[in-house]
Write an enzyme that holds these catalytic residues in place. Structure first.
Site, short mmCIF file in Angstrom:
data_model
loop_
_atom_site.label_atom_id
_atom_site.label_comp_id
_atom_site.label_asym_id
_atom_site.label_seq_id
_atom_site.Cartn_x
_atom_site.Cartn_y
_atom_site.Cartn_z
N GLU A 101 0.62 5.27 -5.85
CA GLU A 101 -0.50 5.64 -4.96
C GLU A 101 -0.10 6.78 -4.03
O GLU A 101 -0.90 7.68 -3.76
CB GLU A 101 -0.96 4.43 -4.16
N GLU A 150 -5.62 7.20 3.72
CA GLU A 150 -5.92 6.68 2.38
C GLU A 150 -6.27 5.19 2.44
O GLU A 150 -5.40 4.33 2.58
CB GLU A 150 -4.71 6.88 1.45
#
Length: 123
Positions: A74, A33
């Site tokens: 996140e 990510e």
């Protein structure tokens, strides 16, 4: 996975396993990510700045905690996206909605950082 012994406290070996799985999750987020990596970089830069600019322990916590919340949100958003991708890349309205909501959660947590820093550091 649920404990096989019910609601009793975990043994040290189980706590260690849970810690290892958590570190694997952080590693996967770091590796897969780019948004997570960027937010970690920002945290590494801004956390010491928050420590320096904060006037006392409470202000320091109030400046750092929302940045940690961005990382937490996140991670949750990335987990949602991974599960959706697991079931296929074809477009589905509910999958798109879930991804958009996860993204919105990250955005709102970032706004919280901006708001907190603005309120505490504005002259």
């Amino acid at each position: 996975m649920a404990d096989e012994t019910g609601h009793l406290p975990r043994r040290p070996a189980r706590v260690f396993k849970a810690a290892v799985w958590s570190l694997q999750g952080l590693g996967a987020a770091w590796y897969h990510e780019s948004s997570f990596r960027l937010e970690v970089y920002l945290f590494v830069v801004l956390a010491p700045l928050a420590w320096w600019l904060g006037d006392g322990a409470v202000e320091r916590v109030l400046l750092v905690a929302p940045m940690m919340l961005v990382l937490v949100v996140e991670l949750v958003n990335s987990a949602i996206e991974a599960v959706i991708e697991r079931y296929g890349a074809e477009h589905h309205e509910l999958a798109g909605r879930a991804k958009d909501m996860g993204s919105a959660a990250v955005f709102l947590s970032m706004l919280l950082v901006v708001f907190t820093w603005s309120v505490l550091l504005w002259p």
